[in-house]
Design an enzyme around this catalytic site. Structure first.
Site, PDB file in Angstrom:
ATOM      1  N   TYR A  37      29.784  66.963  39.264  1.00  0.00           N
ATOM      2  CA  TYR A  37      29.253  67.746  37.117  1.00  0.00           C
ATOM      3  C   TYR A  37      29.296  66.906  36.056  1.00  0.00           C
ATOM      4  CZ  TYR A  37      26.087  69.248  34.392  1.00  0.00           C
ATOM      5  OH  TYR A  37      25.171  70.117  33.070  1.00  0.00           O
ATOM      6  N   THR A  83      27.615  67.732  29.035  1.00  0.00           N
ATOM      7  CA  THR A  83      27.582  68.969  29.045  1.00  0.00           C
ATOM      8  C   THR A  83      29.179  68.682  28.307  1.00  0.00           C
ATOM      9  OG1 THR A  83      28.424  70.478  31.113  1.00  0.00           O
ATOM     10  CG2 THR A  83      28.153  67.747  31.491  1.00  0.00           C
TER      11      THR A  83
HETATM   12  N1  UFG Z   1      30.593  83.617  36.595  1.00  0.00           N
HETATM   13  C1  UFG Z   1      30.501  84.644  37.479  1.00  0.00           C
HETATM   14  N2  UFG Z   1      29.592  85.165  38.474  1.00  0.00           N
HETATM   15  C2  UFG Z   1      29.170  84.159  39.033  1.00  0.00           C
HETATM   16  C3  UFG Z   1      28.247  83.733  38.621  1.00  0.00           C
HETATM   17  C4  UFG Z   1      29.009  82.898  37.082  1.00  0.00           C
HETATM   18  O1  UFG Z   1      31.877  85.582  37.341  1.00  0.00           O
HETATM   19  O2  UFG Z   1      27.625  85.056  40.405  1.00  0.00           O
HETATM   20  C5  UFG Z   1      31.100  82.755  35.841  1.00  0.00           C
HETATM   21  C6  UFG Z   1      31.478  81.993  36.243  1.00  0.00           C
HETATM   22  O3  UFG Z   1      33.124  81.983  36.870  1.00  0.00           O
HETATM   23  C7  UFG Z   1      32.186  80.414  34.620  1.00  0.00           C
HETATM   24  C8  UFG Z   1      31.148  82.039  33.983  1.00  0.00           C
HETATM   25  O4  UFG Z   1      30.863  83.147  34.800  1.00  0.00           O
HETATM   26  O5  UFG Z   1      32.869  81.592  34.435  1.00  0.00           O
HETATM   27  C9  UFG Z   1      30.027  80.628  33.137  1.00  0.00           C
HETATM   28  O6  UFG Z   1      28.960  80.592  34.557  1.00  0.00           O
HETATM   29  P1  UFG Z   1      27.482  79.939  35.269  1.00  0.00           P
HETATM   30  O7  UFG Z   1      27.814  79.444  36.573  1.00  0.00           O
HETATM   31  O8  UFG Z   1      26.664  80.720  34.169  1.00  0.00           O
HETATM   32  O9  UFG Z   1      28.209  78.757  33.947  1.00  0.00           O
HETATM   33  P2  UFG Z   1      29.046  77.476  34.224  1.00  0.00           P
HETATM   34  O10 UFG Z   1      30.300  77.595  33.046  1.00  0.00           O
HETATM   35  O11 UFG Z   1      29.650  77.127  35.767  1.00  0.00           O
HETATM   36  O12 UFG Z   1      27.943  76.190  33.954  1.00  0.00           O
HETATM   37  C10 UFG Z   1      27.444  75.915  33.653  1.00  0.00           C
HETATM   38  C11 UFG Z   1      26.241  75.042  33.735  1.00  0.00           C
HETATM   39  C12 UFG Z   1      26.948  73.158  33.698  1.00  0.00           C
HETATM   40  C13 UFG Z   1      27.702  73.197  32.390  1.00  0.00           C
HETATM   41  C14 UFG Z   1      28.377  74.237  32.386  1.00  0.00           C
HETATM   42  C15 UFG Z   1      29.606  74.565  30.988  1.00  0.00           C
HETATM   43  O13 UFG Z   1      25.332  75.402  34.469  1.00  0.00           O
HETATM   44  O14 UFG Z   1      25.515  72.605  33.357  1.00  0.00           O
HETATM   45  O15 UFG Z   1      27.773  75.469  32.157  1.00  0.00           O
HETATM   46  O16 UFG Z   1      30.525  75.280  31.077  1.00  0.00           O
HETATM   47  F1  UFG Z   1      27.985  71.986  32.502  1.00  0.00           F
END
Ligand code: UFG
Length: 327
Positions: A141, A117
């Site tokens: 993670y 990741t």
């Molecule tokens: N977000 C919101 N509201 C929500 C969910 C997410 O504002 O209800 C925002 C998060 O703060 C983040 C963006 O949307 O800024 C993307 O969030 P996600 O939870 O969809 O994805 P992440 O970036 O946290 O994580 C995902 C995968 C990980 C991976 C990562 C790499 O879950 O496995 O992308 O960036 F490592």
């Protein structure tokens, strides 16, 4: 037919990988404990239920199916959760992967495609995130995935384990043919949560943080279509089959979208309003994660064809509306 062991084959990305493996003439054997996966998603080859921590079960599965290679997707992958419960992430992801690697070595199955990741890079303001960037994860993670990368390198040196490591940016979309799609329980990802809010399954999407140092104050991510992502994995298996060296590849498009931009695109594609509220930052979130590398295109010949934001949302929306895996 060549058999590939797919850990996490009942999950979102693993199930799409099984689909393209089967289409390419491989036999994908899913190994999954069904804690976060769904047996209904195992449609493209045999299923073996089991846990990564169960060495005896892994030995039996290797002996039965004699895979030529492994695609290792099985992991806990929620950034927020990993900050609240790091022990579970280290135990499941790191110890689980160690158990898998040792079983693979016992079975002399030495080609390993690993799902890592961009969270291993952490928060690096102004640094181009290519594969040579420093890895300084800011959440458990990402730390667990970096540790597994180290482990693969160590076992490469000691036992000849051969690996292709993919560092994913944000995976989105669904199989356009609707056989498999995105599902997590509980759902924590931006796009599926937003689609839930759009069609009233949740009251609203909460934007996590509006005071980041970005043009609109929300986090920026690089989104890649799951079908493009799994195509890269197929190229990774072929890379190892051809005897090419251990290699790390970023999988992203190089274009960043803020949370607000994703919301706006979803409203356009679905032609509906997105009910939303603004909330505090989520611990562990980096400000911006965008790939700065063309290595996968240049060396693997990867050419993502569905990774535009409207296409990813349209495919996710079609899957969402199909009602699969609704609870
Ligand atoms: N977000 C919101 N509201 C929500 C969910 C997410 O504002 O209800 C925002 C998060 O703060 C983040 C963006 O949307 O800024 C993307 O969030 P996600 O939870 O969809 O994805 P992440 O970036 O946290 O994580 C995902 C995968 C990980 C991976 C990562 C790499 O879950 O496995 O992308 O960036 F490592």
């Amino acid at each position: 037919m060549t058999t590939i062991l797919v850990t996490g084959g009942a999950g979102y990305i693993g199930s799409h990988a099984c689909k393209v493996l089967k289409q390419a003439g491989y036999t994908p054997v899913t190994y999954d404990n069904l804690v976060t996966g769904w047996q209904d998603a195992v449609k493209f080859g045999p299923f073996e239920q089991g846990d990564l921590s169960d060495a005896d079960r892994l030995d039996a599965v290797f002996a039965k199916h004699k895979p030529a290679a492994i695609m290792h997707f099985a992991a806990l992958s929620q950034v927020g959760d990993s900050m609240k419960d790091p022990g579970t992430y280290w135990r499941n992801n790191v110890l689980g992967s160690l158990t898998l690697i040792e079983a693979a070595i016992r079975a002399n199955c030495l080609d390993f495609v690993f799902s890592s990741t961009c969270a291993t890079y952490g928060e690096q303001d102004g640094v181009v995130l290519d594969e040579t960037a420093m890895q300084a994860p800011i959440n458990a993670y990402g730390a667990s995935k970096r540790a597994i990368e180290d482990m693969l390198n160590n076992f490469g040196a000691s036992h000849g384990l051969r690996s292709v490591i993919f560092r994913y940016f944000n995976v989105a979309g669904a199989d356009p043919e609707g056989e498999v799609g995105e599902f997590h329980r509980p759902e924590t990802h931006l796009i599926p949560l937003m689609l839930d809010a759009i069609d009233g399954k949740r009251p609203a999407l909460t934007i996590f943080g509006t005071d980041y140092d970005t043009p609109d104050g929300t986090c920026i991510r690089d989104y890649v279509h799951v079908m493009d992502l799994v195509e890269a994995h197929l190229l990774g298996v072929k890379w190892l089959e051809q005897g090419k060296p251990n290699r790390v590849f970023n999988l992203g498009t190089g274009t960043g979208f803020s949370v607000r931009q994703v919301v706006a695109s979803s409203a356009n594609v679905t032609n509906r309003d997105v009910p939303m509220t603004e909330g505090p930052r989520r611990p562990g979130d980096a400000t911006a994660l965008v790939s700065g590398s063309n290595r996968a295109a240049n060396e693997l010949g990867w050419s993502p064809s569905r990774s535009t934001m409207p296409q990813m949302i349209a495919d996710a929306w079609r899957w969402h509306q199909s009602g699969h895996y609704d609870q």
